[in-house]
Design an enzyme around this catalytic site. Structure first.
Site, mmCIF file in Angstrom:
data_model
loop_
_atom_site.group_PDB
_atom_site.id
_atom_site.type_symbol
_atom_site.label_atom_id
_atom_site.label_comp_id
_atom_site.label_asym_id
_atom_site.label_seq_id
_atom_site.Cartn_x
_atom_site.Cartn_y
_atom_site.Cartn_z
ATOM 1 C CG ASP A 536 -1.989 1.019 1.188
ATOM 2 O OD1 ASP A 536 -2.877 0.879 0.347
ATOM 3 O OD2 ASP A 536 -1.941 1.972 1.997
ATOM 4 C CD GLU A 565 -2.778 1.690 -3.454
ATOM 5 O OE1 GLU A 565 -3.903 2.209 -3.515
ATOM 6 O OE2 GLU A 565 -1.901 2.082 -2.655
#
Length: 820
Positions: A536, A565
């Protein structure tokens, strides 16, 4: 969880032209990282030692060159300096036949050596030359100021080699069986013919593949070819430029014989060339006799010169010199790194779901929720596998903080029953090394992973390096966070968005302690069967940290895959790919018009494909584009087809198959977002009622598995269409099966207007399809079969299409082969 602005502009690029298709034949852990996370400056390459003078040449015997062609070596030069590395080649003298000069080794250079020695290390350019006619050995020369050892160019300049990342400091990437486009600009003085070859070396340094490179376009001096590694490991490749002796003679002979100039001189030179080629070491007896016979024909002066030349240029002779060229002045570029990683690093279909929603139950009387668990979530896995997905991705599964917990739809006040965002990691129960008690135990998680593996699925786990205010790190290691002027810890912001429930990490206060803690966390989950991590917001952490972490993990656990991401600036996204991320989210999600899609497909297949592998997620919990909000069911088909065929990597977040499309007002994310609440769904009931896209997703994944061309990225060629909503592109790949080859070509045509019928012409560049004579019908057409509908048509260069989004907005066409 994306926190970045999703719509920065991308660099425009032009639509690619035609290209030859790849040939298929296989992922390597990188160099282990230093044990301390602080980055160290790169060392300058060591200078090579001065080699001893070469022995005076004796009368040479013809021999096969290390390149596998019929030339004779002379002497080697000293290792080239650093300036030569930047050009990709250095000059080298040649070595006397029958002697074995030891090659000097230094970063970026290699002297000309024997075939065995030349297959190891990173090399500078080397040159091989044919020997002159037998003559008396010259006297030793006196020393002069003449030297070529520090020159940038080799005998045949070989420059601008690709795929090369930062001059070879980082490797280009591939997976087993992937066809890699190799390019180089190669040229020479004068008008003599030039040949160019791409050479692939396996992790042991042995030559694995040798492919002639073709001129991309006249006048460009740019050559391309396809190399295909067959296994994981640290491979290398190089480009050779060389003088083509036979083609030079043939070209001159045809002109002069036709003009009746120097006819017998050209015949004598041809005889000399063919006899020397026949005498080369390693030449097969039948081939050598073919050349000697051709030489005798040239010498038969009773025959007209034109007849003699025509006999020498027979298909048999031309085939022999094409297979084993007669070369001189062979100049090899440096060997450049190619990291071949396991298949999951570059190919795969992903499916994301929240375990807590699978099996979650609402008590209607009390209004309380019972969370889903790993055990109930495992019941969803057979359906995911049945749709053909390879990876099931789970958002964070750790305890969730209570402080500043977000309520439904990201409201600032949470009720007692609101589960909070899984990305607000950490509570009294533990942090990143703990399992949320509502989901179960580590034993339950292990059972979930085992069930997935039984179904052929890999489990990807979210690695979100951030903490809730309740995370144990906050009290135990406050130095791992940023303290503001008022003494408070800074929470995450992406103005105007605020994430009060999340504290970002600061890697500058205690880089070693924090880095080693993250490594411990990653290795803990690896020990529980996780081999893929979806990271993330990696762009909010320093690049040196990722380079260190991924290197340390690969050194101990080869084959671990990291997906970035990162929706951010191109330089950072490319930087993350360079330092080791195998995959990345991409801006495909926001490329919806014909022009946007064509430009982006060109960018990801030609410009950035050396290291950057885009995973085409069609949606995420954070991303519900306006195209999907207002495009109806056709929009969901269009985006899925583009993603599944455009990239070897694509992904879906649960609910896509149910056409979920309602957004929170003023936002580009779902209403009643699953990040903040439970969202159980009736997937089976929707499919039974014919209200699910699951059969379509299943078919797309079946097509991907059956067609090897869809497993590569660099082979994508954008085709032309007459309508501003029709997008067309093709992929072609040649796959080896034993001693035979099979060509696979898929042509995709998409109507990106989800509201209206579009019709027009698709113009195909037939060269990019790599069609053979046997693939054409007698009328010059060829057959294409629609893999979605089962329809078949005869196609050619110009083809009419009509796509109705309310029926089927996409053609996925397979080209039939060997119809004759």
């Amino acid at each position: 969880m994306s926190q970045a602005n999703p719509t920065p502009p991308s660099e425009p690029s032009s639509t690619p032209g035609a290209e030859a298709p790849p040939t298929a034949a296989g992922p390597a852990p990188g160099t282990p990282a230093a044990p301390v996370p602080e980055p160290a400056p790169a060392a300058e390459p060591a200078s090579a030692a001065e080699p001893a003078p070469a022995a005076e040449p004796k009368k040479p015997a013809a021999r096969r060159s290390t390149a596998g062609t019929r030339t004779t070596r002379t002497t080697t030069s000293k290792a080239a300096p650093k300036t030569a590395e930047k050009a990709g080649t250095t000059s080298a003298n040649t070595k006397a036949a029958g002697t074995k000069a030891a090659g000097t080794k230094s970063p970026g250079t290699r002297s000309t050596t024997t075939r065995a020695a030349a297959k190891t290390g990173t090399g500078a350019a080397r040159t091989t030359a044919t020997k002159p006619a037998t003559r008396k050995a010259p006297a030793r020369r006196r020393k002069t100021a003449f030297s070529r050892e520090h020159l940038v160019y080799g005998r045949i300049p070989v420059v601008d080699v690709s795929p090369v990342v930062e001059d070879g400091r980082f490797p280009a990437k591939a997976v087993p069986g992937q066809s890699v486009r190799v390019g180089a600009t190669v040229f020479r003085e004068g008008h003599d013919a030039l040949g160019v070859t791409a050479v692939l070396f396996d992790p042991q340094g042995a030559e694995a593949e040798r492919v002639p490179m073709r001129l991309v376009a006249p006048g460009t001096d740019r050559y391309e070819a396809w190399l295909t590694p067959g296994s994981e490991g640290a491979w290398t490749f190089a480009v050779e430029g060389w003088g083509d002796l036979f083609e030079t003679w043939r070209h001159a002979a045809e002109i002069k014989v036709g003009a009746d100039q120097d006819v017998e001189l050209m015949m004598d030179e041809g005889i000399r060339l063919l006899e020397a080629a026949a005498a080369e070491e390693g030449r097969e007896a039948a081939e050598a006799e073919l050349f000697r016979g051709a030489a005798r024909t040239l010498g038969t002066r009773e025959l007209p010169a034109g007849h003699r030349l025509e006999a020498v240029l027979s298909p048999e002779v031309l085939a022999a010199v094409a297979e084993h060229p007669v070369r001189d002045l062979v100049t090899e570029s440096r060997r450049y790194p190619l990291k071949v990683e396991r298949t999951a690093a570059g190919r795969g279909s992903w499916y994301e779901f929240f375990p807590r929603s699978e099996g979650a139950v609402l008590d209607a009387e009390t209004g309380t929720w019972t969370s889903g668990t790993f055990r109930t979530a495992a019941e969803r896995l057979p359906a995911v596998a049945d749709m053909g997905f390879d990876v099931v991705y789970l958002p964070p599964i750790h305890p969730i903080g209570r402080a500043h917990r977000k309520g439904p739809n990201n409201t600032l006040v949470a009720g007692a029953q609101d589960p909070g965002s899984p990305w607000a990691i950490g509570g009294p129960e533990g942090g990143h090394d703990a399992v949320h008690p509502d989901l179960g135990t580590f034993e339950d998680f292990d059972a979930f992973v085992a069930r997935a593996q039984d179904l052929g699925l890999e489990v990807a786990l979210d690695l979100a390096l951030q903490a809730s205010p309740d995370h144990p790190w906050v009290s135990e290691h406050p130095e791992w966070f940023t303290t503001r002027a008022d003494g408070s810890i800074a929470y995450a912001e992406n103005p105007p968005k605020k994430y009060q429930d999340i504290y970002p990490l600061n890697f500058d206060n205690d880089p070693e302690g924090l880095s080693l803690e993250v490594l411990r966390i990653v290795e803990l989950w690896i020990s529980h069967g996780v081999r893929i991590f979806r990271v993330d917001n990696p762009h909010t952490k320093p690049l040196w940290f990722w380079e260190w972490l991924i290197g340390a993990v690969e050194a101990k656990h080869p084959g671990i895959v990291f997906l970035a991401e990162a929706f951010t600036r191109p330089a950072m996204m490319q930087g993350l790919a360079r330092v080791g991320f195998q995959q990345s989210y991409s801006y495909f999600t926001w490329r919806n018009t014909k022009q946007e899609i064509e430009e982006y497909f060109h960018e990801i297949s030609r410009v950035t494909s050396a290291v950057y592998r885009p995973n085409f997620f069609v949606n995420t919990p954070d991303i519900l584009t306006e195209y999907l909000q207002f495009g109806g069911p056709a929009a969901f088909k269009v985006r899925a087809a583009l993603a599944a065929t455009g990239s070897p990597l694509w992904g879906v977040y649960a609910g896509y198959e149910l056409f979920e499309h309602v957004a929170r007002p003023g936002a580009e994310e779902y209403i009643d977002n699953e990040k903040y609440q439970y969202r159980p769904r009736d997937f089976a009931g929707a499919e039974a009622r014919g209200q699910s896209l699951a059969p379509y997703l299943r078919r797309l994944n079946e097509i991907r598995r059956r067609h090897a061309s869809l497993g590569d990225l660099q082979n994508l060629t954008v085709q032309s269409t007459s309508d501003d909503a029709l997008v067309a592109y093709s992929k072609t790949k040649t796959v080896r099966h034993g001693g035979s080859t099979v060509k696979d070509t898929v042509v995709v045509v998409v109507n990106v207007d989800p509201h209206a019928v579009r019709e027009g012409t698709v113009w195909l560049d037939l060269e990019s399809l790599d069609l053979d004579d046997a693939d054409f019908n007698t009328d010059g057409s060829f057959w294409v079969d629609d893999l979605l509908t089962g329809d078949s048509w005869k196609w050619g260069t110009h083809n009419y299409v009509r796509l109705d989004p309310h029926h089927e907005p996409v053609h996925i066409l397979h080209v039939r082969r060997n119809v004759k």
